[in-house]
Design an enzyme around this catalytic site. Structure first.
Site, PDB file in Angstrom:
ATOM      1  N   LYS A   1       0.843  -1.193   0.000  1.00 25.69           N
ATOM      2  CA  LYS A   1       0.000   0.000   0.000  1.00 25.69           C
ATOM      3  C   LYS A   1       0.881   1.247   0.000  1.00 25.69           C
ATOM      4  O   LYS A   1       1.973   1.234   0.591  1.00 25.69           O
ATOM      5  CB  LYS A   1      -0.909  -0.048   1.241  1.00 25.69           C
ATOM      6  CG  LYS A   1      -2.003   1.001   1.288  1.00 25.69           C
ATOM      7  CD  LYS A   1      -2.923   0.758   2.481  1.00 25.69           C
ATOM      8  CE  LYS A   1      -3.991   1.817   2.639  1.00 25.69           C
ATOM      9  NZ  LYS A   1      -4.922   1.522   3.748  1.00 25.69           N
TER      10      LYS A   1
ATOM     11  N   SER B   1      -9.866   1.592   2.698  1.00 24.58           N
ATOM     12  CA  SER B   1      -8.990   2.423   1.905  1.00 24.58           C
ATOM     13  C   SER B   1      -7.943   1.641   1.108  1.00 24.58           C
ATOM     14  O   SER B   1      -7.376   2.177   0.165  1.00 24.58           O
ATOM     15  CB  SER B   1      -8.264   3.414   2.816  1.00 24.58           C
ATOM     16  OG  SER B   1      -7.433   2.723   3.734  1.00 24.58           O
TER      17      SER B   1
ATOM     18  N   SER C   1     -10.186  -1.001   6.634  1.00 23.87           N
ATOM     19  CA  SER C   1      -9.563  -0.809   5.324  1.00 23.87           C
ATOM     20  C   SER C   1      -8.901  -2.019   4.696  1.00 23.87           C
ATOM     21  O   SER C   1      -8.517  -1.964   3.524  1.00 23.87           O
ATOM     22  CB  SER C   1      -8.540   0.321   5.402  1.00 23.87           C
ATOM     23  OG  SER C   1      -9.208   1.539   5.324  1.00 23.87           O
TER      24      SER C   1
HETATM   25  N1  GLN Z   1     -13.334   4.019   6.315  1.00 20.30           N
HETATM   26  C1  GLN Z   1     -12.715   4.270   7.570  1.00 20.30           C
HETATM   27  C2  GLN Z   1     -12.175   5.679   7.607  1.00 20.30           C
HETATM   28  O1  GLN Z   1     -12.308   6.362   6.646  1.00 20.30           O
HETATM   29  C3  GLN Z   1     -11.629   3.271   7.838  1.00 20.30           C
HETATM   30  C4  GLN Z   1     -10.440   3.511   6.989  1.00 20.30           C
HETATM   31  C5  GLN Z   1      -9.262   2.644   7.367  1.00 20.30           C
HETATM   32  O2  GLN Z   1      -9.427   1.565   7.942  1.00 20.30           O
HETATM   33  N2  GLN Z   1      -8.083   3.140   7.072  1.00 20.30           N
HETATM   34  O3  GLN Z   1     -11.638   6.109   8.578  1.00 20.30           O
END
Ligand code: GLN
Length: 486
Positions: free
Chosen positions: A79, A154, A178
């Protein structure tokens, strides 16, 4: 199966060891798959063919010499928020568009020591804030099962790449879902390990008390191999826990007969999507056939999970993102009148809308006079959630739940409605709040042919139970073997 990019890491490792293929051949197969699918899928921010081929050559030397390790020569995507020395690590943000870290993150070091092959950096929501990969400043990633839909987020790029053969395995990070959400939307297996089990050193911080790195793979065997590699104590991360683990692959063949799975009534009460419901009950039937017992249980504080998360995560983010001010690294505005003006313009130009929203939310919640009303209250809810889970694990080995309320949604569907986007994580966020391990595994398909995942949650450092359960499930089902026809 004719192409090397379609094979699992464990099959490829066997072929490598027997000398039937070389790592360079595997790498070239995956690189050509990347080239042909990137215009449609866009899993990557940066692809590094030069680096990948040179790493593959080194891997082939190790294999010839007989010093290969379990994942030597296997191509991996990381990532875009994990530092890779000398290569761009942008977090999907303009503010880091040209940032080249002078060091490797600890997970990258482990990957290099294993002599895996790094393909490039996978696309992500800006600073991992999002559930669809649409907030990336580099444009969204598309779901390989349906190009008009999001891969989740994400870590959307990491999941999409593994789903369509643009990587054999990958790494993502999970702060509120995510890893698990994109794994569910893309039909792959992904795990968020226990907080503290995998080093966060060199992972660009979003919400430090929740962030955790974890693996994506096409099946539980591959996922276990990658988990073996990264599940290590690291003195460079003060939250890293010194806890040994046995080889996760040694749990793959264990029977699950006599194990107990908990079904949280609050989670299932929220289910409105028939496809998700159907696949979850089918999963239950498959576990029951293998001798797993089920108990209903209650996790009353979970209802407050999202509300508390959207205080805690933005508070930590507003502090973590304060370092991007145009002084030491990253974007700096070209025109400004004075120092304060430089800060303001740099941040106004560098951050996207969602990052700005979180920074403002967090700064507001932490400001004088509001701390008790917001942050402190959220912290208390977090404790209640942790206690609820603790109690639940007195009566079960793991908890079975949906990953998301529905299968992958359309690109553009929720991007202008932050609350709807936030609600996607209703089943995953509580797991981060309690620091628990959670896994997402393919559980079936919707009537439109979209993958649907199930989530299994265990208590701290009990990842082996998740491996055992998912492995038993994957022995009985073939959902994880299906690939998108792209
Ligand atoms: N969708 C959640 C957020 O926007 C989790 C994102 C994540 O796990 N990085 O914070």
């Amino acid at each position: 199966m004719s192409h090397l990019y379609e094979k699992t890491a464990s099959d490829l490792a066997g072929l490598l060891r027997s000398g039937k293929v070389s790592s360079v051949e595997i790498t070239e197969s995956v690189l050509s798959r990347i080239e042909s699918l990137e215009p449609a899928v866009h899993s990557y921010v940066n692809v590094y063919p030069d680096l990948a081929v040179s790493m593959a050559k080194k891997a082939d030397e190790d294999i010839r010499r007989g010093t290969a390790k379990a994942l030597t020569g296997i191509p991996i995507a990381i990532k875009d928020n994990m530092c890779l020395e000398g290569r761009k690590t942008t977090c999907g943000s303009h503010i880091l568009a040209n940032f080249r870290p002078p060091f490797d993150s600890s997970v990258v070091k482990l990957i290099k020591d294993e002599r895996m092959v790094i393909l490039g950096s996978a696309n992500m929501d800006e600073f991992a804030m999002g559930s669809s990969t649409e907030t990336s400043c580099w444009g969204t990633t598309h779901n390989p099962w349906d190009i008009e839909r999001t891969p989740g987020g994400s870590s959307g790029g990491s999941a999409a790449a593994v789903a369509c053969g643009q990587a054999i395995v990958s790494l993502g990070s999970d702060t509120g879902g995510s890893i698990r959400l994109p794994a569910s939307f893309c039909g792959v297996t992904g795990m968020k390990p226990t907080y503290g089990a995998v080093s966060r050193f060199g992972l660009v911080a979003y919400a430090s008390s929740l962030d955790q790195i974890g693996p994506f793979a096409r099946d539980i065997r591959d996922m276990s191999l990658l988990l073996n590699l990264i599940y290590k104590h690291d003195s460079l991360d003060s939250t890293s826990v010194e806890i040994g683990h046995s080889d996760f692959t040694s749990f793959l063949d264990n029977s699950v007969s006599g194990m107990t799975l908990g079904l949280p009534t609050e989670f299932f009460g929220k289910l409105t999507n028939e496809d998700v419901e159907k696949n979850l009950s089918e999963a239950r039937r498959i576990f029951e056939k293998q001798g797993v017992n089920f108990v209903e249980l209650s996790l009353p504080s979970l209802d407050y999970g999202i509300a508390a998360y959207y205080i805690i995560a933005p508070c930590e983010a507003s502090s973590n993102l304060a370092r991007y001010d145009g002084v030491k690294y990253g974007h700096r505005a070209e025109k400004f009148d004075n120092m304060i003006d430089m800060y303001c313009r740099t941040r106004a130009e560098g951050f996207g809308q969602e990052a700005k929203r979180r920074i403002m939310l967090g700064t507001y919640a932490l400001s004088s006079g509001y701390y008790d009303a917001y942050y402190l209250k959220a912290a208390k809810i977090r404790t209640l959630i942790t206690q609820d889970f603790k109690k639940a694990f007195e009566s079960c080995d793991a908890i079975l739940s949906p990953v998301a309320p529905a299968p992958a949604f359309k690109i553009g569907e929720k991007i202008d409605d932050p609350i709807q986007m936030y609600l996607t994580d209703v089943f995953t966020i509580p797991v981060n709040m309690a620091g628990l391990p959670g896994i997402s595994c393919p559980a079936g398909f919707s009537r439109d042919g979209l993958p649907i995942g199930m989530q299994l949650i265990s208590s701290h450092f009990q990842e082996s139970k998740l491996v055992q359960l998912v492995s038993a499930f994957q022995r009985e089902t073939d959902h994880h073997l299906k690939r998108p026809a792209i």
